[in-house]
Enzyme design. Structure first.
Site, PDB file in Angstrom:
ATOM      1  N   SER A  40     -13.593  -4.129 -12.801  1.00 17.20           N
ATOM      2  CA  SER A  40     -12.274  -3.581 -13.138  1.00 17.20           C
ATOM      3  C   SER A  40     -11.901  -3.767 -14.602  1.00 17.20           C
ATOM      4  O   SER A  40     -10.981  -3.111 -15.092  1.00 17.20           O
ATOM      5  CB  SER A  40     -11.199  -4.223 -12.260  1.00 17.20           C
ATOM      6  OG  SER A  40     -11.239  -5.633 -12.390  1.00 17.20           O
ATOM      7  N   ASP A 321      -1.531  -7.850 -15.369  1.00 15.98           N
ATOM      8  CA  ASP A 321      -1.246  -8.250 -13.994  1.00 15.98           C
ATOM      9  C   ASP A 321      -1.790  -9.664 -13.776  1.00 15.98           C
ATOM     10  O   ASP A 321      -1.939 -10.422 -14.738  1.00 15.98           O
ATOM     11  CB  ASP A 321      -1.805  -7.228 -12.985  1.00 15.98           C
ATOM     12  CG  ASP A 321      -3.332  -7.111 -13.010  1.00 15.98           C
ATOM     13  OD1 ASP A 321      -3.997  -7.952 -13.648  1.00 15.98           O
ATOM     14  OD2 ASP A 321      -3.872  -6.169 -12.388  1.00 15.98           O
ATOM     15  N   HIS A 324      -5.901  -9.070 -15.054  1.00 14.60           N
ATOM     16  CA  HIS A 324      -6.420  -8.184 -16.108  1.00 14.60           C
ATOM     17  C   HIS A 324      -5.654  -8.306 -17.415  1.00 14.60           C
ATOM     18  O   HIS A 324      -4.423  -8.367 -17.412  1.00 14.60           O
ATOM     19  CB  HIS A 324      -6.382  -6.726 -15.614  1.00 14.60           C
ATOM     20  CG  HIS A 324      -7.175  -6.530 -14.358  1.00 14.60           C
ATOM     21  ND1 HIS A 324      -6.587  -6.483 -13.113  1.00 14.60           N
ATOM     22  CD2 HIS A 324      -8.510  -6.412 -14.170  1.00 14.60           C
ATOM     23  CE1 HIS A 324      -7.537  -6.338 -12.199  1.00 14.60           C
ATOM     24  NE2 HIS A 324      -8.703  -6.306 -12.802  1.00 14.60           N
TER      25      HIS A 324
END
Length: 357
Positions: A40, A321, A324
Site C-alpha cells: 500500500s 492514517d 501510511h
C-alpha cells in the site's frame, strides 16, 4: 526551452525540520521505463477492483492528489510517484489493473495494499496481489511489450535500462507476524528466524526480477513500523516514543536485507542493486518530537473513515492514517532516496546514481 520541463519539490516536515528543495531539469526521462513492486505504500489503484478491506478508493484519500481519489493510501502522491517525477517522467506510472498497451512502455505499477513477501500475509483482509503474483503480472507485461516492439533483442536491451523499485515486507509484520491470533508465524519462528526466512524468500523474488531482465533495482528497507499510530495504539509504548520491540524486529530484517543487496551485487556483476534505508530516512532528527497522530479520523483497521474530514494543515503531519505517511513525508523519503542527504540513506548508491549507471 521547447520540450523541457522543470520539476520542483519544496517540503517542510517535522522530522528535524528538514527543508527539502530539489530541482530536476530535463527534456527526457533519465531512464526509458520504471517498474514498481510493493504494497500500500506504492499501490496506485490495483486494489480498487479486488474483494478486500485494504482499499483507499474513497475520500479523504487523494484529497491533495491532482486526479483526486485513485486508490492511493495517502492524501497526495506516494513515494513511487515522486521518484517517478524526479526521474523525469511527465505522467504517473499506471497501475497494472488499468495499464494500456500505449502506457506500458514507460512502466507499470504492480503494488497492492496488504500484499506481502509471504503468500498468506494480509489474507484476513481479503484478496491482494502478493509479491509472487506481481512477478507473474510483470512477466505478462514483458510478453505484451515484446509483442508490441516485435523484437525480443530490443525488448531485452530496453528492460536493462529501466529502474525497478521494490517496496514490500511491512505486511509480513503488520498483517502476519504481529497478529498471533490469526497467523502462526510468531509461534513458529523467533524474531530473528522470521527475519531470516523472510529475506530468503525475498531473495528468490529479487532474483526473479533480475531473471526477467532487470539490471537497476532499488530495494526499500522497512520503515519504523513501531512508530505508526496504529501499532502505538495497539501495543502501547511503555512511555517511549515508539513500540521499541517492533522496531528492533524490523531492524533485524533491514540488516539482513542490506547484506542480501551486497550479496546480489557480488553474484550478479552485470546488475546494480541498491538498498534504500527507510528506517534511517524516517528516523527523528534532533530533539523535534514526531507527531504520531493520524491526519484523518481512523477506524479500528487504522484506515481513514470514509468521507471523514482530514486535518487542515496536512504539510505538518507525518502520518495520514494509522499506517501510511502523508504526502509531505513521502516527499522527504523520495527525495532522500533519489539523492542521499547522509551516507546511511542509501547503499551503495542513491536512485539518481542508479539511473546514470
Amino acid at each position: 526551452m521547447k520540450g523541457e520541463h522543470i520539476l520542483m519539490f519544496h517540503g517542510l516536515i517535522f522530522v528535524g525540520l528538514i527543508h527539502v528543495t530539489i530541482f530536476v531539469v530535463g527534456a527526457e526521462p533519465q531512464v526509458p521505463c520504471y517498474f514498481i513492486f510493493g504494497d500500500s505504500l506504492v499501490d496506485s489503484g490495483n486494489n480498487n477492483a479486488l474483494t478486500t478491506a485494504a482499499k483507499a478508493n474513497y475520500k479523504p484519500y487523494g484529497i491533495d492528489f491532482p486526479q483526486g481519489v485513485t486508490g492511493r493510501f495517502t492524501n497526495g502522491k506516494t513515494v513511487a510517484d515522486i521518484i517517478g517525477q524526479l526521474l523525469g517522467f511527465p505522467k504517473f506510472i499506471p497501475p497494472y489493473a488499468t495499464a494500456t498497451d500505449q502506457e506500458i512502455s514507460t512502466g507499470v505499477n504492480y503494488g497492492s495494499g496488504s500484499a506481502g513477501i509471504r503468500e498468506e500475509s494480509g489474507s484476513h483482509l481479503g484478496d491482494r496481489i502478493n509479491m509472487d503474483r506481481q512477478l507473474l503480472n510483470h512477466e505478462k507485461t514483458i510478453s505484451r511489450l515484446s509483442a508490441l516492439q516485435n523484437n525480443k533483442t530490443f525488448t531485452d536491451e530496453y528492460l536493462k535500462k529501466c529502474i525497478y523499485l521494490s517496496n514490500i515486507g511491512s505486511n509480513d509484520y503488520i498483517n502476519n507476524y504481529l497478529i498471533p491470533s490469526i497467523y502462526p508465524s510468531s509461534k513458529t519462528y523467533t524474531v530473528d528466524q522470521y527475519a531470516t526466512v523472510l529475506v530468503q524468500e525475498y531473495s528468490q523474488q529479487l532474483k526473479t526480477i533480475y531473471n526477467l531482465g532487470a539490471r537497476k533495482i532499488a530495494v526499500f528497507g522497512l520503515g519504523q513500523i513501531g512508530c505508526t499510530p496504529a501499532e502505538i495504539t495497539r501495543f502501547g509504548t511503555s512511555g517511549k516514543p515508539c513500540v521499541e520491540w517492533i522496531n528492533d524486529a524490523v531492524k533485524l530484517f533491514n540488516d539482513k536485507l542490506k547484506s542480501l543487496v551486497t550479496e546480489l551485487n557480488s553474484n550478479y556483476l552485470d546488475a546494480k542493486f541498491t538498498f534504500i534505508n527507510l528506517a534511517s530516512i524516517s528516523a527523528p532528527q534532533g530533539d523535534v518530537p514526531l507527531p504520531n497522530t493520524p491526519c484523518c479520523q481512523v477506524g479500528e483497521d487504522g484506515q481513514c473513515v470514509r468521507d471523514s474530514n482530514p486535518c487542515l494543515v496536512r504539510a505538518l503531519t507525518v502520518f495520514y492514517d494509522g499506517f501510511h505517511p502523508s504526502e509531505i513525508s513521502n516527499t522527504l523519503i523520495a527525495t532522500r532516496s533519489y539523492i542521499s542527504v547522509i551516507p546511511s540513506d542509501t547503499f551503495p548508491y542513491d536512485i539518481s546514481h542508479l539511473a546514470r549507471l
